[in-house]
Design a protein around this motif. Structure first.
Motif, PDB file in Angstrom:
ATOM      1  N   THR A   1     -30.381  37.150  -0.371  1.00 58.78           N
ATOM      2  CA  THR A   1     -30.296  36.647  -1.749  1.00 58.78           C
ATOM      3  C   THR A   1     -28.875  36.816  -2.280  1.00 58.78           C
ATOM      4  O   THR A   1     -28.297  35.900  -2.872  1.00 58.78           O
ATOM      5  N   GLU A   2     -28.308  37.988  -2.012  1.00 60.00           N
ATOM      6  CA  GLU A   2     -26.937  38.261  -2.433  1.00 60.00           C
ATOM      7  C   GLU A   2     -25.943  37.366  -1.677  1.00 60.00           C
ATOM      8  O   GLU A   2     -25.016  36.805  -2.257  1.00 60.00           O
TER       9      GLU A   2
ATOM     10  N   THR B   1     -38.227  42.919   3.450  1.00 63.46           N
ATOM     11  CA  THR B   1     -37.657  43.106   2.111  1.00 63.46           C
ATOM     12  C   THR B   1     -36.133  43.278   2.122  1.00 63.46           C
ATOM     13  O   THR B   1     -35.425  42.682   1.310  1.00 63.46           O
TER      14      THR B   1
ATOM     15  N   VAL C   1     -34.512  39.980   2.765  1.00 59.95           N
ATOM     16  CA  VAL C   1     -34.608  39.094   1.601  1.00 59.95           C
ATOM     17  C   VAL C   1     -33.560  39.488   0.562  1.00 59.95           C
ATOM     18  O   VAL C   1     -32.838  38.640   0.028  1.00 59.95           O
ATOM     19  N   GLU C   2     -33.429  40.783   0.320  1.00 59.81           N
ATOM     20  CA  GLU C   2     -32.454  41.232  -0.679  1.00 59.81           C
ATOM     21  C   GLU C   2     -31.024  40.905  -0.263  1.00 59.81           C
ATOM     22  O   GLU C   2     -30.234  40.401  -1.060  1.00 59.81           O
TER      23      GLU C   2
END
Lengths: 202, 202
Positions: free
Chosen positions: A65-66, A58, A61-62
């Motif tokens: 993404t940024e 997680t 992924v975060e």
């Protein structure tokens, strides 16, 4: 402008770029910008691949993404700099530096080890880009581009730090530090053996 | 909310989705959101590929650059909706619908023809997503998600229009219209023959 200085100590690169690179690079500014646009594109694509490969992580992924959003906004900005100067986006050329470095991402069934290698290789690419952007910022005649590369240098330094921190989320700190040390030596060796390329970021 | 209605007339899809899809989809909202996240990721990746493949087409490069940023911001938003509900990004599954449709992008040495096919296939994927988002907007119980899908429906409809317009930049209008008609029939046929999948956007 602040006094931000990505020195060898911050980014730990072992082989500084030949300072003459920037003078020759300035004469090839169209090719440098095109190459730079593709560096941003590849960074975005690499962030997307990490998400698709490790959707269960997680935090990764975060952060990716940024990062993808940021790299893509850089791509947009490089494109605008090209347009301002009447240049079009040229063809993508294979990036030997990235290809050589990526060979050191160990494959096999150790998923976390592979992720760590991938993150550290990305960290080093950011570090080297940062070092080159610093040279462009310090030495280009074009004031517009100087400012541009100053900003991007700061951003790439941040990405380097994030990638290394992220690696330490998934592998023990001492393992990451040891592998980073190995990869720093490998990176210096690749840079030393690459043909001198004044029309490329790396 | 406005009266925006992407009817068959606007988007020209030939086979409406079985209205029962949305009721079953609501029961699989975690899987629908995960699948949706990957639809946005694939749309971004496809925009990037078009840039790398046709860097000489300035208008295309500019529009795809914007589109990628938009698709990526959608990805971010779907991720936030997942997080809000305590769900993680699951694994990516192959998207048969896109795979089948993409088989109709004709290869070979006619570069503009291939580009046209690619743009029209992307247009149809946007149209079908738009149609599904409309069903979600109209029928979901969750008000938050209703609003979310309303906005995304409008955005996808815009992308459909942009892709078709862009195709007409590079090929004669009548050729594009004829090919679009063929692909609309092909798309309807694919939808008709796909297994009913209430846990997928397509």
């Amino acid at each position: 402008m602040s006094d931000f200085q990505p020195t060898k100590t911050i980014l730990r690169l072992e082989l500084p770029t030949d300072p003459r690179w920037v003078n020759i690079a300035e004469k090839n500014i169209e090719e440098i910008l095109v190459d730079h646009a593709y560096c941003e594109q590849k960074a975005a694509t690499s962030g997307i691949s990490l998400i698709v490969k490790y959707p269960d992580k997680t935090r990764l992924v975060e952060e990716m993404t940024e990062l993808v959003a940021e790299e893509w906004s850089h791509f947009e900005r490089v494109l605008a700099e090209l347009k301002k100067r009447g240049f079009a986006l040229g063809r993508n050329r294979p990036d030997e530096y990235v290809v050589e470095l990526s060979k050191h991402i160990r494959k096999g069934d150790k998923r976390e080890r592979q992720l760590m290698d991938h993150l550290l290789v990305n960290a080093l690419i950011e570090a080297r880009s940062c070092e080159r952007f610093k040279l462009l910022w310090k030495n280009l005649q074009d004031e517009d581009l100087q400012k541009f590369y100053y900003e991007l240098m700061v951003s790439e330094a941040g990405h380097y730090v994030s990638f290394v921190k992220l690696a330490k989320e998934y592998m023990p700190v001492e393992v990451v530090d040891a592998r980073l040390k190995e990869l720093l030596a490998i990176e210096a060796n690749i840079i030393a053996n690459l043909e001198h390329r004044p029309d490329r970021i790396h």
